[in-house]
Structures are given as C-alpha cells and as structure tokens.
Design an enzyme around this catalytic site. Sequence first.
Site, PDB file in Angstrom:
ATOM      1  N   ARG A 162      -7.904  -4.614  -3.306  1.00  0.00           N
ATOM      2  CA  ARG A 162      -6.704  -3.887  -3.686  1.00  0.00           C
ATOM      3  C   ARG A 162      -6.916  -2.422  -3.335  1.00  0.00           C
ATOM      4  NH1 ARG A 162      -9.275  -0.554  -5.899  1.00  0.00           N
ATOM      5  NH2 ARG A 162      -7.358   0.360  -6.640  1.00  0.00           N
ATOM      6  N   GLN A 214      -7.908  -0.547 -13.498  1.00  0.00           N
ATOM      7  CA  GLN A 214      -8.663  -0.122 -12.303  1.00  0.00           C
ATOM      8  C   GLN A 214      -9.466   1.150 -12.575  1.00  0.00           C
ATOM      9  OE1 GLN A 214      -5.464  -1.119 -12.273  1.00  0.00           O
ATOM     10  NE2 GLN A 214      -4.846  -2.006 -10.322  1.00  0.00           N
ATOM     11  N   ALA A 270      -4.483   0.911  -1.464  1.00  0.00           N
ATOM     12  CA  ALA A 270      -3.684   1.005  -0.244  1.00  0.00           C
ATOM     13  C   ALA A 270      -4.491   0.875   1.060  1.00  0.00           C
ATOM     14  CB  ALA A 270      -2.927   2.328  -0.263  1.00  0.00           C
ATOM     15  N   ASP A 293       0.216   4.897  -2.790  1.00  0.00           N
ATOM     16  CA  ASP A 293       0.381   3.638  -2.065  1.00  0.00           C
ATOM     17  C   ASP A 293       1.451   3.755  -0.986  1.00  0.00           C
ATOM     18  OD1 ASP A 293      -1.304   1.544  -3.743  1.00  0.00           O
ATOM     19  OD2 ASP A 293      -0.418   3.028  -5.072  1.00  0.00           O
ATOM     20  N   ASN A 303       2.787   5.580  -6.620  1.00  0.00           N
ATOM     21  CA  ASN A 303       1.392   5.349  -6.978  1.00  0.00           C
ATOM     22  C   ASN A 303       1.381   4.462  -8.222  1.00  0.00           C
ATOM     23  OD1 ASN A 303      -1.417   5.820  -6.401  1.00  0.00           O
ATOM     24  ND2 ASN A 303      -1.502   7.048  -8.264  1.00  0.00           N
ATOM     25  N   ARG A 353       1.834  -8.272  -0.673  1.00  0.00           N
ATOM     26  CA  ARG A 353       2.149  -7.202  -1.635  1.00  0.00           C
ATOM     27  C   ARG A 353       3.115  -6.213  -0.971  1.00  0.00           C
ATOM     28  NH1 ARG A 353      -2.565  -4.605  -4.928  1.00  0.00           N
ATOM     29  NH2 ARG A 353      -0.842  -4.294  -6.376  1.00  0.00           N
TER      30      ARG A 353
END
Length: 360
Positions: A57, A204, A59, A245, A256, A99
């Site tokens: 995961r 995260q 970007a 992102d 984001n 995604r």
Amino acid sequence: MKVKTNEGLMNYKTIWFDKENNIVKMINQPLLPHKFEIISLKNYKETALSIKNMTVRGAGAIGATGAFGLAQGCFAFRGNLKDFWKHFEQVYETLKNTRPTAVDLVNGMNYVMREMEIGDSVTECQKLALEAAQRFADEDAEHCRMIGEHGEKLIKNNSRILTHCNAGWLAFVDWGSATAPMYKAKRNGKNIFVFVDETRPRLQGARLTAWELSQEGIDHAIIADNAAGYYMKKRDVDMVIVGSDRTIGKTGDVANKIGTYTKAVLAKENGIPFYVAIPMSTLDWNLNSGDEIPIEERNPEEVLFAWGLDENGNRKKIRIANKDSVARNPAFDVTPAEYITGIITPRGIFKPNELSKLRD
Ligand code: MRU
C-alpha cells in the site's frame, strides 16, 4: 532502507522484480511491525490482489507494483502480436481496478504502456515493458531521495514534526515522501522528534511509520488521531509533513489518508506550516479540482475490528465495536490548496498554485 533483522542490518526496498522467474517480490506489510516477511507473487493476478488487499500500500509502492505487474503479465504471454495487445488490456484493467484513489497506479502503468508501444514484436514489447517498469520503480526511489534533499532545508534543529499515516519508505520503493526530509535531517545531525498519528482504522502510523522511524533511530511518539489538535494548540508541533495519494496539478488540492484534512485545518488555525511531499507520479493533470478525486470506500470491518498480537504472540482479529452497529469507512479525504503551505517535490518546494511550472 536498513532493516534490523536476526542476520544484522539488511538493506531492503519495499518491492522489486525477479526477472529470471517473472516474480514480483515485496514486503508483506499487514504483518508489520510484528513480523518482517517477503512474499513472492507468481502472476499478475496475484500481484493485483496484493494491491487490493493492501499487502502493498502507499501511492508510490502501488505505482511500482502496477508497473511491475503489467510487465509480469506481458512477460507471461505466448502468442502473436495482435493477441498480445488484447492480453495487455486485460492485465491493465485487472491491475487498474484494484484501488481507485492513488493516481500513481495508473501513472505507473501508463508510463510502461507508452514506452512499450513502439515494440514491433511480442519479445520486443516484453523487453521494453520490463525495462520501463524498472525505470519507473528506480525513479520513484530517486524522486523520494530528492524530496529529502529539498525538504530537509525546512527542518530546523530540534524541530517537532507531525505526520499522518505512512508516507514513508514502505509507501514507496525507498526513502518515502513525507519521511525523506526527516531521514535526511537525522543523517545531517539534526535532532528531531516526530508525532506519529496512529491513523485509524488501519493504523498505518502506529504500525508502519513508527516501525520505520525506529529502524532509523528517530525519536517519536505515537499519538491517537484526536490528540493532534491538543499538541498543536500547546505549541508542541513546529510543522506538519504528510504525503499524498493524488495531487491536482491545476489547483494544488491534495488527497491523502482520511484525517489529513482535519490536521490541515488545525494547523492553519494554529499558525503551523503544513507541507505535502510528493514525487512527480502523484500529480494528476487531468482533473480540475479535488472534488473530482475518486475516494475509496473500504470494508466497514476495518473500523469494527482490529488486528494485533494476543498474549501468546499470535496474530488475531478482534471485534472492538458494538455488535449490532454498522460503520462507514472512507479511506481518503481532500485537503483544499488554501490549507497547504508548500508542496515538496523532487524539483523543489512550490506553492500549491505554482504546480503548473512542473508540467513537462
Ligand atoms: O491506504 P494506503 O495505506 O495505501 O494509503 C496511502 C497512505 O499511506 C497515505 O495516504 C499516505 O499518506 C500517502 S501515500 C504516499
């Protein structure tokens, strides 16, 4: 990035390609920080799934995975050139539909596509695809290193920096975007402290950013997402650096991780500079404003349940919410340009409304 392992300090990238065996290799991120494991993805469908289920995961890391996955899918093909391009489309769509928010995924695959289009045989296209994917991944790491060079100049000795989610090494091929200036500052002998938002629901920040900062020996503390305003108001935070992102080139609006917008508003209210760090692959030149960015809605289970280690060290999923309740789970939000002090890029630091200077 250096990782402390049982065999000592080892150098790792987040993702790489094993050309001989046509295998994509990556760090298995859901297991961190409790277990460091590398997994091998044998075909493009497995690679696509690794993006969808967030084994990888972030970007830039998704962008490199898309690029390698496309090359991997192309490489496995046997047949004539006409059928090759049909197969290509299927691989491209499978990877693209994993995604929606991080534009690096599509930018990475489009880069590979453009570079291989000149091929006039299947073998030639396959070779060009692989070279382009590797270039894209190498460029991701180099862009992040350059972000570090530029962003480090913003960090004074003894700075206290707040970051949200993981825009670190694990979210890219190497270095990270938001973290690269911190790593550079530390290596240049500056003393820094990082407030790490835990970043509900997938944590995260608490799981990945905190682990990365530990590997680098950077002082930090994990805070509940709701605590950021408290520390900002107390003047304990000198600056905020986050990743993105998708950044709209025409306006400077930034998508984001969910919760970023809240932090940006709080920072402006408290007069704290708010920076966003991005490689070039995070720029979207097509959309006209942040309102047009597709926001991923993820499984509500991510809010209702949590993963962790039990007292015996076994990984376990537990329900934390009321059993009859449902949840909503938008994965990203958009911060309008007016809340952003500057955007740190590989080519320097720009005001959000100056990004058009970066268009090639
Ligand atoms: O859902 P994720 O983990 O893929 O989200 C990406 C992120 O970690 C953040 O939004 C990050 O700040 C930007 S990605 C460099």
